[in-house]
Enzyme design. Structure first.
Site, PDB file in Angstrom:
ATOM      1  N   ARG A  62       0.834  -1.200   0.000  1.00 62.55           N
ATOM      2  CA  ARG A  62       0.000   0.000   0.000  1.00 62.55           C
ATOM      3  C   ARG A  62       0.872   1.253   0.000  1.00 62.55           C
ATOM      4  NH1 ARG A  62      -2.361   0.140   5.008  1.00 62.55           N
ATOM      5  NH2 ARG A  62      -0.617   1.506   5.408  1.00 62.55           N
ATOM      6  N   TYR A 115     -15.866  15.833 -15.789  1.00 57.15           N
ATOM      7  CA  TYR A 115     -16.361  14.480 -15.553  1.00 57.15           C
ATOM      8  C   TYR A 115     -17.355  14.515 -14.371  1.00 57.15           C
ATOM      9  CZ  TYR A 115     -15.817   9.421 -14.731  1.00 57.15           C
ATOM     10  OH  TYR A 115     -16.016   8.074 -14.569  1.00 57.15           O
ATOM     11  N   ASP A 187      -6.852  17.430 -15.540  1.00 57.85           N
ATOM     12  CA  ASP A 187      -7.214  16.044 -15.850  1.00 57.85           C
ATOM     13  C   ASP A 187      -6.985  15.852 -17.347  1.00 57.85           C
ATOM     14  OD1 ASP A 187      -8.512  13.698 -16.573  1.00 57.85           O
ATOM     15  OD2 ASP A 187     -10.177  13.977 -15.187  1.00 57.85           O
ATOM     16  N   LYS A 211      -8.418   4.436 -19.014  1.00 59.11           N
ATOM     17  CA  LYS A 211      -8.894   4.775 -20.351  1.00 59.11           C
ATOM     18  C   LYS A 211      -7.783   4.548 -21.382  1.00 59.11           C
ATOM     19  CE  LYS A 211     -12.494   6.019 -17.969  1.00 59.11           C
ATOM     20  NZ  LYS A 211     -12.707   7.401 -17.579  1.00 59.11           N
TER      21      LYS A 211
HETATM   22  C1  LIG Z   1     -12.931   7.974 -16.312  1.00 59.85           C
HETATM   23  C2  LIG Z   1     -12.510   9.331 -15.998  1.00 59.85           C
HETATM   24  C3  LIG Z   1     -12.133   9.683 -14.690  1.00 59.85           C
HETATM   25  C4  LIG Z   1     -12.177   8.706 -13.551  1.00 59.85           C
HETATM   26  O1  LIG Z   1     -11.266   7.657 -13.722  1.00 59.85           O
HETATM   27  P1  LIG Z   1     -11.497   6.202 -13.082  1.00 59.85           P
HETATM   28  O2  LIG Z   1     -10.256   5.477 -13.456  1.00 59.85           O
HETATM   29  O3  LIG Z   1     -12.730   5.636 -13.709  1.00 59.85           O
HETATM   30  O4  LIG Z   1     -11.667   6.401 -11.617  1.00 59.85           O
HETATM   31  C5  LIG Z   1     -11.734  10.983 -14.454  1.00 59.85           C
HETATM   32  N1  LIG Z   1     -11.715  11.894 -15.431  1.00 59.85           N
HETATM   33  C6  LIG Z   1     -12.075  11.601 -16.707  1.00 59.85           C
HETATM   34  C7  LIG Z   1     -12.022  12.660 -17.745  1.00 59.85           C
HETATM   35  C8  LIG Z   1     -12.495  10.310 -17.027  1.00 59.85           C
HETATM   36  O5  LIG Z   1     -12.859  10.026 -18.265  1.00 59.85           O
END
Ligand SMILES: *Cc1c(COP(=O)(O)O)cnc(C)c1O
Length: 404
Positions: A62, A115, A187, A211
């Site tokens: 962890r 998001y 992000d 993603k």
């Molecule tokens: C999917 C996504 C997230 C969150 O990511 P997870 O891995 O699903 O927790 C945050 N920001 C954007 C733009 C996303 O597409």
């Protein structure tokens, strides 16, 4: 249970104990996946050295492990960051940034159209701890200036927003945050390799590696990159709140990174061709893609990004039209509410990513049930074109919903 003459240990003991690793004079080209949670420490001198940073090695997973470190180092190098830290998901990375940057009484400015879960993280969770927030338009830095207060500690923005694919003016936003000592977090999930937010003046860059970076829809992982000082603040938040990444997911994501550049190039090329072709389809009311001249942020995308991304959003009218297209694409382009897979998938923002938002937020952001967001994959673009054309045929016969 018995023991043997040649081995005094009973079978229960032999079952319970770890087998010694098999020796090898060579090492594998790809570091092997280790799922081990805990390190074996030789003595008290070594444990002191490990905790004091005089020796490197696994203590407890962890708090850090080799696969997370290997993945994070590559992300740091790709983002031009001093350091990076892996987390159990994209949301875990965001949570770590918010928790490290904000205290009760602080204010955060959030880009409109973030998001959905990011907005909810702040709106439904952080406000319980005395954090306040305001929304601003990330394509107009002036609108950020209007919501900044002396309590603002963090500005949070996405490079390319979902589903209208608005491209944020990150250099313009940084020109406001930098002199005021406010942290700017980006992000960058929709734009890996298309540009480096830290070079535009951002302080932190975050990815949902679930993603495009993972790229195969088989892992859940996040990462945050920035200065050594920032990562030294964020890492203890990750390890004490337990937001850490699992070794298997990091190992798979490192494998995904090997082909990321190729995948991004191909997906962007396919997306641009498809966007242009669909733009002329009589049943498509609008195509939202930053690579099209009709997109409001086309110029900014041209200056800031080396490609226009893998997402293309279609406006087909209303919910019955979207449902018709989604059904007709089944088995070819699946409705799978994520993105960044090798294969093209689609999502319906109104019922998935933006479901938790209030209808008045939808209206202001231009989101409605007729939008279908495609995540373009690596297929032959002519196959995708044929499949989308076939699904759009007959759409004129679907009755429009009553206007509101
Ligand atoms: C999917 C996504 C997230 C969150 O990511 P997870 O891995 O699903 O927790 C945050 N920001 C954007 C733009 C996303 O597409």
């Amino acid at each position: 249970m018995p023991s043997d003459d040649f081995n005094p240990l009973r079978l229960q003991t032999r079952c319970a104990r770890v087998q010694e690793p098999v020796n090898s004079a060579t090492r594998p080209l790809v570091p092997p996946l280790s799922l081990g949670v805990v390190g074996v420490v030789s003595d008290l001198e070594q444990i002191d050295a490990l905790y004091e940073g005089r020796a490197e090695g696994l203590i407890y997973a962890r708090d850090g492990h080799a696969e997370a470190e290997r993945f994070a180092r590559k992300i740091a190098s790709l983002e031009g960051a001093e350091a990076a830290w892996a987390t159990g998901s994209g949301m875990a990375a965001e949570a770590a940034v918010f928790l490290a940057a904000l205290s009760g009484g602080d204010h955060v400015a959030l880009a409109e159209g973030l998001y959905g879960k990011t907005i909810r993280l702040v709106r439904d969770q952080l406000t319980r701890f005395g954090v306040s927030y305001d929304l601003f338009d990330p394509t107009h830095p002036k609108s950020l200036e209007q919501v900044l207060t002396p309590a603002t500690k963090l500005v949070f923005v996405e490079t390319i927003s979902n589903p209208l694919l608005r491209v944020a003016d990150i250099p313009g936003l940084a020109a406001l945050t930098r002199p005021r000592g406010i942290a700017l977090a980006v992000d960058h999930t929709f734009g890996p390799l298309l540009g480096r937010p830290l070079t535009w003046g951002a302080d932190l860059v975050i990815h949902s590696a679930t993603k495009l970076i993972g790229g195969h829809s088989d892992l859940t992982l996040g990462v945050v990159a920035g200065s050594r000082g920032w990562i030294d603040r964020i890492a203890p938040v990750v390890t004490t709140f337990g937001l850490s990444a699992a070794p298997m997911d990091c190992w798979l994501a490192s494998r995904g990174l090997a082909t990321l550049a190729l995948r991004v190039e191909r997906a962007c090329a396919n997306a641009l061709i498809l966007a242009r072709r669909l733009q002329t389809h009589p049943q498509v009311r609008a195509v939202h893609y930053p690579g099209l001249e009709s997109h409001p942020d086309h110029q900014r995308a041209c200056t800031l990004l080396s490609g226009f991304g893998a997402m293309v959003t279609l406006d087909v009218g209303g919910r019955p039209q979207a449902d018709h297209v989604i059904r007709r694409l089944a088995g070819r382009i699946p409705f799978a509410p994520s993105l960044g897979d090798t294969a093209t998938t689609l999502s319906h923002p109104a019922t998935t990513s933006h479901r938790g938002l209030r209808p008045e937020d939808w209206a202001r952001q231009g989101i409605h049930p007729g939008l279908i967001r495609l995540s373009i994959g690596l297929e032959a673009v002519d196959d995708l074109t044929a499949e989308l054309n076939a699904a759009l045929d007959g759409l004129e016969a679907v009755p429009l919903p009553p206007s509101p």
